[in-house]
Design a protein around this motif. Structure first.
Motif, PDB file in Angstrom:
ATOM      1  N   GLU A  76      10.144  -0.209  13.432  1.00 47.97           N
ATOM      2  CA  GLU A  76       8.948  -0.820  14.023  1.00 47.97           C
ATOM      3  C   GLU A  76       9.342  -2.015  14.873  1.00 47.97           C
ATOM      4  OE1 GLU A  76       6.663  -0.312   9.745  1.00 47.97           O
ATOM      5  OE2 GLU A  76       5.735  -1.518  11.303  1.00 47.97           O
ATOM      6  N   ALA A 117       3.626  10.173   2.271  1.00 48.22           N
ATOM      7  CA  ALA A 117       3.246  11.493   2.797  1.00 48.22           C
ATOM      8  C   ALA A 117       4.108  11.786   4.029  1.00 48.22           C
ATOM      9  CB  ALA A 117       1.762  11.483   3.184  1.00 48.22           C
ATOM     10  N   GLU A 118       3.997  13.013   4.506  1.00 44.89           N
ATOM     11  CA  GLU A 118       4.839  13.469   5.622  1.00 44.89           C
ATOM     12  C   GLU A 118       4.586  12.661   6.906  1.00 44.89           C
ATOM     13  OE1 GLU A 118       7.335  15.147   4.156  1.00 44.89           O
ATOM     14  OE2 GLU A 118       7.263  16.558   5.794  1.00 44.89           O
ATOM     15  N   THR A 119       3.298  12.276   7.072  1.00 45.39           N
ATOM     16  CA  THR A 119       2.949  11.523   8.286  1.00 45.39           C
ATOM     17  C   THR A 119       2.080  10.323   7.894  1.00 45.39           C
ATOM     18  OG1 THR A 119       0.849  12.647   8.695  1.00 45.39           O
ATOM     19  CG2 THR A 119       2.854  13.715   9.566  1.00 45.39           C
ATOM     20  N   VAL A 133      -1.071  -6.401   0.865  1.00 44.46           N
ATOM     21  CA  VAL A 133      -0.076  -6.958   1.793  1.00 44.46           C
ATOM     22  C   VAL A 133       0.725  -5.781   2.335  1.00 44.46           C
ATOM     23  CG1 VAL A 133       1.787  -8.644   2.073  1.00 44.46           C
ATOM     24  CG2 VAL A 133       0.024  -9.038   0.344  1.00 44.46           C
ATOM     25  N   THR A 134       0.469  -5.417   3.583  1.00 41.98           N
ATOM     26  CA  THR A 134       0.899  -4.108   4.068  1.00 41.98           C
ATOM     27  C   THR A 134       1.453  -4.165   5.486  1.00 41.98           C
ATOM     28  OG1 THR A 134       0.078  -1.873   4.612  1.00 41.98           O
ATOM     29  CG2 THR A 134      -1.486  -3.688   4.838  1.00 41.98           C
ATOM     30  N   THR A 159      10.546  -4.372   3.293  1.00 46.32           N
ATOM     31  CA  THR A 159       9.641  -5.392   3.851  1.00 46.32           C
ATOM     32  C   THR A 159       8.933  -6.172   2.741  1.00 46.32           C
ATOM     33  OG1 THR A 159       7.734  -3.904   3.894  1.00 46.32           O
ATOM     34  CG2 THR A 159       9.158  -3.885   5.824  1.00 46.32           C
ATOM     35  N   ARG A 198      10.526  10.751   9.979  1.00 42.84           N
ATOM     36  CA  ARG A 198      10.516  11.501   8.710  1.00 42.84           C
ATOM     37  C   ARG A 198      10.566  13.021   8.959  1.00 42.84           C
ATOM     38  NH1 ARG A 198       9.256  10.447   3.330  1.00 42.84           N
ATOM     39  NH2 ARG A 198       8.987   8.259   3.866  1.00 42.84           N
ATOM     40  N   VAL A 211      11.457   4.955   9.372  1.00 45.21           N
ATOM     41  CA  VAL A 211      10.646   4.372  10.448  1.00 45.21           C
ATOM     42  C   VAL A 211      11.347   3.130  10.986  1.00 45.21           C
ATOM     43  CG1 VAL A 211       9.291   2.936   8.835  1.00 45.21           C
ATOM     44  CG2 VAL A 211       8.334   3.545  11.081  1.00 45.21           C
ATOM     45  N   ILE A 221       0.814  -1.223   0.000  1.00 47.11           N
ATOM     46  CA  ILE A 221       0.000   0.000   0.000  1.00 47.11           C
ATOM     47  C   ILE A 221       0.852   1.280   0.000  1.00 47.11           C
ATOM     48  CG2 ILE A 221      -1.700   1.357   1.304  1.00 47.11           C
ATOM     49  CD1 ILE A 221      -2.952  -1.249   2.255  1.00 47.11           C
ATOM     50  N   ASP A 222       1.511   1.563   1.120  1.00 49.51           N
ATOM     51  CA  ASP A 222       2.257   2.839   1.218  1.00 49.51           C
ATOM     52  C   ASP A 222       3.496   2.825   0.310  1.00 49.51           C
ATOM     53  OD1 ASP A 222       0.899   2.504   4.140  1.00 49.51           O
ATOM     54  OD2 ASP A 222       1.097   4.609   3.602  1.00 49.51           O
ATOM     55  N   HIS A 249       2.778  -6.379   8.203  1.00 49.15           N
ATOM     56  CA  HIS A 249       3.819  -7.101   7.445  1.00 49.15           C
ATOM     57  C   HIS A 249       3.556  -8.608   7.451  1.00 49.15           C
ATOM     58  CE1 HIS A 249       5.987  -3.307   7.313  1.00 49.15           C
ATOM     59  NE2 HIS A 249       5.920  -3.219   8.616  1.00 49.15           N
ATOM     60  N   LYS A 268      10.906   2.972   5.628  1.00 50.81           N
ATOM     61  CA  LYS A 268      11.287   4.299   5.128  1.00 50.81           C
ATOM     62  C   LYS A 268      11.120   5.337   6.238  1.00 50.81           C
ATOM     63  CE  LYS A 268      10.628   3.311   0.259  1.00 50.81           C
ATOM     64  NZ  LYS A 268       9.900   3.577  -1.014  1.00 50.81           N
ATOM     65  N   ASP A 271       7.413  -1.496  -2.543  1.00 53.19           N
ATOM     66  CA  ASP A 271       8.400  -0.400  -2.685  1.00 53.19           C
ATOM     67  C   ASP A 271       9.515  -0.423  -1.649  1.00 53.19           C
ATOM     68  OD1 ASP A 271       7.700   2.222  -0.531  1.00 53.19           O
ATOM     69  OD2 ASP A 271       6.550   0.363  -0.562  1.00 53.19           O
ATOM     70  N   LYS A 281      -0.008   0.354  16.300  1.00 49.10           N
ATOM     71  CA  LYS A 281      -0.690  -0.477  15.308  1.00 49.10           C
ATOM     72  C   LYS A 281      -1.260  -1.747  15.932  1.00 49.10           C
ATOM     73  CE  LYS A 281       2.773  -0.649  12.248  1.00 49.10           C
ATOM     74  NZ  LYS A 281       3.390  -0.821  10.899  1.00 49.10           N
ATOM     75  N   ARG A 335       0.586  -1.800   7.476  1.00 43.47           N
ATOM     76  CA  ARG A 335      -0.513  -1.171   8.219  1.00 43.47           C
ATOM     77  C   ARG A 335      -1.315  -2.255   8.934  1.00 43.47           C
ATOM     78  NH1 ARG A 335      -0.928   4.695   8.004  1.00 43.47           N
ATOM     79  NH2 ARG A 335       0.067   5.327   6.072  1.00 43.47           N
TER      80      ARG A 335
HETATM   81  O1  LIG Z   1       3.878  -2.081   3.811  1.00 47.59           O
HETATM   82  P1  LIG Z   1       3.326  -0.727   3.455  1.00 47.59           P
HETATM   83  O2  LIG Z   1       1.888  -0.713   3.063  1.00 47.59           O
HETATM   84  O3  LIG Z   1       4.198   0.010   2.468  1.00 47.59           O
HETATM   85  O4  LIG Z   1       3.412   0.126   4.825  1.00 47.59           O
HETATM   86  C1  LIG Z   1       4.725   0.486   5.271  1.00 47.59           C
HETATM   87  C2  LIG Z   1       4.557   1.534   6.340  1.00 47.59           C
HETATM   88  O5  LIG Z   1       3.806   2.610   5.743  1.00 47.59           O
HETATM   89  C3  LIG Z   1       3.543   3.737   6.580  1.00 47.59           C
HETATM   90  O6  LIG Z   1       4.745   4.452   6.811  1.00 47.59           O
HETATM   91  C4  LIG Z   1       5.291   4.948   5.582  1.00 47.59           C
HETATM   92  O7  LIG Z   1       4.309   5.793   4.912  1.00 47.59           O
HETATM   93  C5  LIG Z   1       3.966   6.995   5.643  1.00 47.59           C
HETATM   94  C6  LIG Z   1       2.847   7.683   4.873  1.00 47.59           C
HETATM   95  O8  LIG Z   1       3.223   7.883   3.529  1.00 47.59           O
HETATM   96  C7  LIG Z   1       5.230   7.857   5.809  1.00 47.59           C
HETATM   97  O9  LIG Z   1       4.915   9.049   6.514  1.00 47.59           O
HETATM   98  C8  LIG Z   1       6.294   7.057   6.574  1.00 47.59           C
HETATM   99  O10 LIG Z   1       7.514   7.794   6.632  1.00 47.59           O
HETATM  100  C9  LIG Z   1       6.584   5.746   5.829  1.00 47.59           C
HETATM  101  O11 LIG Z   1       7.461   4.908   6.622  1.00 47.59           O
HETATM  102  C10 LIG Z   1       2.882   3.304   7.898  1.00 47.59           C
HETATM  103  O12 LIG Z   1       2.822   4.426   8.761  1.00 47.59           O
HETATM  104  C11 LIG Z   1       3.606   2.150   8.562  1.00 47.59           C
HETATM  105  O13 LIG Z   1       2.823   1.681   9.644  1.00 47.59           O
HETATM  106  C12 LIG Z   1       3.805   1.016   7.572  1.00 47.59           C
HETATM  107  O14 LIG Z   1       4.512  -0.083   8.154  1.00 47.59           O
END
Ligand SMILES: O=P(O)(O)OC[C@H]1O[C@H](O[C@H]2O[C@H](CO)[C@@H](O)[C@H](O)[C@H]2O)[C@H](O)[C@@H](O)[C@@H]1O
Ligand SMILES: [Mg+2]
Length: 264
Positions: free
Chosen positions: A184, A46-48, A76-77, A218, A150, A182, A38-39, A99, A180, A215, A141, A79
């Motif tokens: 966890e 995004a910034e947050t 598959v995320t 993970t 970030r 972050v 997803i992200d 994940h 990115k 991307d 989460k 989140r």
């Molecule tokens: O596996 P994903 O769907 O890619 O999720 C990975 C993480 O995504 C989020 O953090 C990332 O995106 C944020 C919003 O664009 C950005 O602000 C942050 O710097 C990135 O690391 C989400 O917050 C995490 O929980 C996910 O693990």
């Protein structure tokens, strides 16, 4: 929670897919299963964590594509599963969250990850410590906790040190997962690759070739599974290091264009 609606750029018809990996989806829709991060993949970074924008047409394109694939489309995320559904309402796609530590299959069965009281308490302590670092954001989460720097990149070392310390305290049932900007702490069984394998053992994914698109680091475990099983792996953007992905697409916006064209 509402998400800014972000219309796609311009009204021009999206360019047809020129990535062979995705063209196969439309040529042989009965052969493929699609696994989407997803992200940074479907959504622009995004910034947050909360500031993400979901283009209003995206959920409908994913639903149309899912129908073409006989339902063999899963998210598959990293989140939490509970965070995902509102993003893609009114649809509830099969999804692996944290994940891969939690997963809702195509029949709607949800396998949750446990949240022991000690982990709950540890998340509270982490949030307390992070108050000393302006700009550092703690994302609770459920069975995982993410600390984002970030907005305070100068805090990277402090965050990494603290999370390593908390991981020791959490014990062997937890792992550290970098992403990115972050860090966890997730359940030790979190693996996107294992989540893809689990989906592929069930209808409507079983017997299909996996196409995994992601991307970040993970996503590498699901690239490995896709490659091993005769599928395809696609990385969005320019990886910061080596990747197992065998193809790439420049951006989430270009991926959304291709998915929209395929969903026609
Ligand atoms: O596996 P994903 O769907 O890619 O999720 C990975 C993480 O995504 C989020 O953090 C990332 O995106 C944020 C919003 O664009 C950005 O602000 C942050 O710097 C990135 O690391 C989400 O917050 C995490 O929980 C996910 O693990
Ligand atoms: Mg991602």
């Amino acid at each position: 929670m509402t998400y800014k609606e972000q219309p796609e750029q311009g009204e021009a018809e999206p360019a047809p897919p020129n990535e062979p990996a995705l063209t196969a989806l439309s040529l042989y829709p009965q052969e493929w299963a699609l696994f989407l991060d997803i992200d940074g993949t479907l959504l622009d970074l995004a910034e947050t964590p909360e500031a993400i924008a979901v283009p209003p047409s995206l959920p409908f394109a994913l639903q149309a594509l899912s129908r073409q694939l006989g339902g063999a489309l899963a998210l598959v995320t990293g989140r939490a599963v509970a965070f995902v559904d509102p993003l893609f309402a009114p649809f509830h796609f099969p999804v692996a969250g944290l994940h891969g530590a939690e997963r809702r299959d195509a029949a709607g069965r949800l396998r949750r990850a446990l949240i022991p009281p000690a982990f709950q308490e540890m998340k509270r302590v982490i949030a307390e410590e992070a108050k000393a670092w302006p700009g550092v954001l703690v994302e609770d989460k459920g069975a995982a906790v993410a600390v984002h720097y970030r907005l305070a990149p100068e805090r990277e070392a402090d965050v990494a040190e603290a999370m390593q310390r908390y991981l020791q305290e959490a014990g062997p049932d937890w792992i550290l997962q970098h992403g990115k900007l972050v860090v966890e702490i997730c359940p030790a069984h979190a693996s996107k690759g294992h989540a893809v394998e689990a989906f592929l053992s069930e209808a409507p994914f079983a017997g299909r070739r996996p196409l995994a698109i992601g991307d970040d680091v993970t996503d590498e475990t699901m690239f490995a599974v896709a490659n091993r099983l005769g599928g395809q792996s696609v990385r969005i953007g320019t990886p910061s290091g080596k990747t197992l992905a065998r193809a790439s697409i420049p951006s989430p916006a270009r991926l959304r264009e291709i998915l929209a064209a395929l969903a026609k």
